[in-house]
Design an enzyme around this catalytic site. Structure first.
Site, PDB file in Angstrom:
ATOM      1  N   LYS A  11      75.768  35.008 116.120  1.00 56.97           N
ATOM      2  CA  LYS A  11      76.174  34.557 114.788  1.00 56.97           C
ATOM      3  C   LYS A  11      74.994  33.978 113.998  1.00 56.97           C
ATOM      4  O   LYS A  11      73.942  33.671 114.574  1.00 56.97           O
ATOM      5  CB  LYS A  11      77.288  33.519 114.925  1.00 56.97           C
ATOM      6  CG  LYS A  11      78.580  34.099 115.485  1.00 56.97           C
ATOM      7  CD  LYS A  11      79.656  33.026 115.584  1.00 56.97           C
ATOM      8  CE  LYS A  11      80.979  33.591 116.055  1.00 56.97           C
ATOM      9  NZ  LYS A  11      82.024  32.541 116.103  1.00 56.97           N
ATOM     10  N   TYR A  51      87.826  39.968 111.720  1.00 53.44           N
ATOM     11  CA  TYR A  51      88.657  38.798 112.029  1.00 53.44           C
ATOM     12  C   TYR A  51      90.056  38.890 111.414  1.00 53.44           C
ATOM     13  O   TYR A  51      90.714  37.867 111.210  1.00 53.44           O
ATOM     14  CB  TYR A  51      87.962  37.518 111.558  1.00 53.44           C
ATOM     15  CG  TYR A  51      86.776  37.133 112.413  1.00 53.44           C
ATOM     16  CD1 TYR A  51      86.946  36.719 113.729  1.00 53.44           C
ATOM     17  CD2 TYR A  51      85.479  37.182 111.910  1.00 53.44           C
ATOM     18  CE1 TYR A  51      85.863  36.368 114.522  1.00 53.44           C
ATOM     19  CE2 TYR A  51      84.385  36.827 112.693  1.00 53.44           C
ATOM     20  CZ  TYR A  51      84.588  36.420 113.998  1.00 53.44           C
ATOM     21  OH  TYR A  51      83.511  36.070 114.779  1.00 53.44           O
ATOM     22  N   PHE A  59      91.232  28.184 109.431  1.00 54.50           N
ATOM     23  CA  PHE A  59      89.783  28.352 109.566  1.00 54.50           C
ATOM     24  C   PHE A  59      89.274  29.702 109.070  1.00 54.50           C
ATOM     25  O   PHE A  59      88.058  29.921 109.009  1.00 54.50           O
ATOM     26  CB  PHE A  59      89.365  28.173 111.033  1.00 54.50           C
ATOM     27  CG  PHE A  59      90.007  29.161 111.977  1.00 54.50           C
ATOM     28  CD1 PHE A  59      89.457  30.416 112.182  1.00 54.50           C
ATOM     29  CD2 PHE A  59      91.166  28.829 112.665  1.00 54.50           C
ATOM     30  CE1 PHE A  59      90.042  31.326 113.052  1.00 54.50           C
ATOM     31  CE2 PHE A  59      91.763  29.726 113.539  1.00 54.50           C
ATOM     32  CZ  PHE A  59      91.196  30.983 113.733  1.00 54.50           C
ATOM     33  N   ARG A  87      82.723  37.007 128.261  1.00 58.53           N
ATOM     34  CA  ARG A  87      83.383  35.791 127.768  1.00 58.53           C
ATOM     35  C   ARG A  87      83.035  34.582 128.636  1.00 58.53           C
ATOM     36  O   ARG A  87      82.806  33.486 128.121  1.00 58.53           O
ATOM     37  CB  ARG A  87      84.899  35.984 127.734  1.00 58.53           C
ATOM     38  CG  ARG A  87      85.382  37.026 126.749  1.00 58.53           C
ATOM     39  CD  ARG A  87      85.375  36.552 125.344  1.00 58.53           C
ATOM     40  NE  ARG A  87      86.397  35.545 125.122  1.00 58.53           N
ATOM     41  CZ  ARG A  87      86.718  35.065 123.946  1.00 58.53           C
ATOM     42  NH1 ARG A  87      86.103  35.489 122.873  1.00 58.53           N
ATOM     43  NH2 ARG A  87      87.646  34.146 123.824  1.00 58.53           N
ATOM     44  N   ARG A 104      77.280  28.939 125.070  1.00 59.65           N
ATOM     45  CA  ARG A 104      77.780  27.906 124.154  1.00 59.65           C
ATOM     46  C   ARG A 104      77.616  26.505 124.741  1.00 59.65           C
ATOM     47  O   ARG A 104      77.363  25.549 124.009  1.00 59.65           O
ATOM     48  CB  ARG A 104      79.239  28.173 123.809  1.00 59.65           C
ATOM     49  CG  ARG A 104      79.427  29.399 122.928  1.00 59.65           C
ATOM     50  CD  ARG A 104      80.890  29.685 122.719  1.00 59.65           C
ATOM     51  NE  ARG A 104      81.114  30.810 121.834  1.00 59.65           N
ATOM     52  CZ  ARG A 104      82.138  31.642 121.955  1.00 59.65           C
ATOM     53  NH1 ARG A 104      83.029  31.467 122.923  1.00 59.65           N
ATOM     54  NH2 ARG A 104      82.283  32.641 121.113  1.00 59.65           N
ATOM     55  N   ASN A 114      79.454  28.139 116.783  1.00 56.61           N
ATOM     56  CA  ASN A 114      79.535  28.335 118.232  1.00 56.61           C
ATOM     57  C   ASN A 114      78.694  29.496 118.763  1.00 56.61           C
ATOM     58  O   ASN A 114      78.977  30.063 119.797  1.00 56.61           O
ATOM     59  CB  ASN A 114      80.988  28.427 118.697  1.00 56.61           C
ATOM     60  CG  ASN A 114      81.688  29.682 118.235  1.00 56.61           C
ATOM     61  OD1 ASN A 114      81.154  30.460 117.452  1.00 56.61           O
ATOM     62  ND2 ASN A 114      82.896  29.884 118.724  1.00 56.61           N
ATOM     63  N   HIS A 117      79.941  35.595 119.162  1.00 52.75           N
ATOM     64  CA  HIS A 117      81.285  36.163 119.272  1.00 52.75           C
ATOM     65  C   HIS A 117      81.259  37.117 120.456  1.00 52.75           C
ATOM     66  O   HIS A 117      80.289  37.850 120.649  1.00 52.75           O
ATOM     67  CB  HIS A 117      81.669  36.948 118.016  1.00 52.75           C
ATOM     68  CG  HIS A 117      82.878  37.805 118.234  1.00 52.75           C
ATOM     69  ND1 HIS A 117      84.159  37.324 118.114  1.00 52.75           N
ATOM     70  CD2 HIS A 117      82.992  39.099 118.630  1.00 52.75           C
ATOM     71  CE1 HIS A 117      85.012  38.288 118.408  1.00 52.75           C
ATOM     72  NE2 HIS A 117      84.324  39.379 118.719  1.00 52.75           N
ATOM     73  N   GLU A 128      86.291  46.580 117.868  1.00 52.31           N
ATOM     74  CA  GLU A 128      85.101  45.967 117.274  1.00 52.31           C
ATOM     75  C   GLU A 128      83.899  46.908 117.328  1.00 52.31           C
ATOM     76  O   GLU A 128      83.129  46.994 116.363  1.00 52.31           O
ATOM     77  CB  GLU A 128      84.802  44.642 117.979  1.00 52.31           C
ATOM     78  CG  GLU A 128      85.865  43.599 117.707  1.00 52.31           C
ATOM     79  CD  GLU A 128      85.830  42.393 118.625  1.00 52.31           C
ATOM     80  OE1 GLU A 128      86.623  41.467 118.386  1.00 52.31           O
ATOM     81  OE2 GLU A 128      85.024  42.363 119.586  1.00 52.31           O
TER      82      GLU A 128
END
Length: 151
Positions: A11, A51, A59, A87, A104, A114, A117, A128
């Site tokens: 990000k 998203y 958010f 993840r 993270r 954070n 993604h 995605e």
């Protein structure tokens, strides 16, 4: 050997902090194969579609604005259980809930910044990947180290 692909995006906060190389290194050292990478400032439309499942949540607008605010490093990684393990490597969405040693956990503090993604399911990864990459951008190649990673 059965493998799968996952989508990982570094990000804008992590790009600004110079964490792209560290994140790539974590996935490479784990043994995953990089299949595609692009560095871009995503359009608002792309981020909104990415998203879409969060549309209407408190958010959502802030997240979309943030993700479209600067460069993102979008990647496809491949390997055994790449989605689940990816993840785990990223850590919990809220960095304060992430264990030390996760991306993270080591480099994030705030939920809104954070770092990365990561696809949360094989279905999400497939969606995605199709959203962010054209088939011609996904590389197919052999690595000589595969026998040293997989039985």
């Amino acid at each position: 050997m059965s493998t799968e692909q996952t989508f990982i995006a570094v990000k804008p906060d992590a790009v600004q902090r110079g964490l792209i190389g560290y994140i790539i290194s974590k996935f490479e050292l784990k043994g995953y194969k990089l299949r595609a990478l692009k560095f871009l400032v995503p359009s608002r439309d792309l981020v909104e579609e990415h998203y879409a499942e969060h549309k209407g949540k408190p958010f959502y607008e802030k997240l979309v604005g943030f993700m479209a605010s600067g460069p993102v490093c979008a990647m496809i990684w491949e390997g055994k259980q790449a989605v689940k393990t990816g993840r785990l490597m990223l850590g919990a969405s809220n960095p304060l809930d992430s264990a030390p040693g996760t991306i993270r956990g080591d480099y994030g503090i705030d939920l809104g910044r954070n770092v990365c993604h990561g696809s949360d399911s094989i279905e999400s990864a497939n969606r995605e990947i199709k959203l962010w990459f054209q088939p011609s951008e996904i590389q197919v190649y052999d690595r000589t180290i595969e026998p040293w990673i997989y039985e």
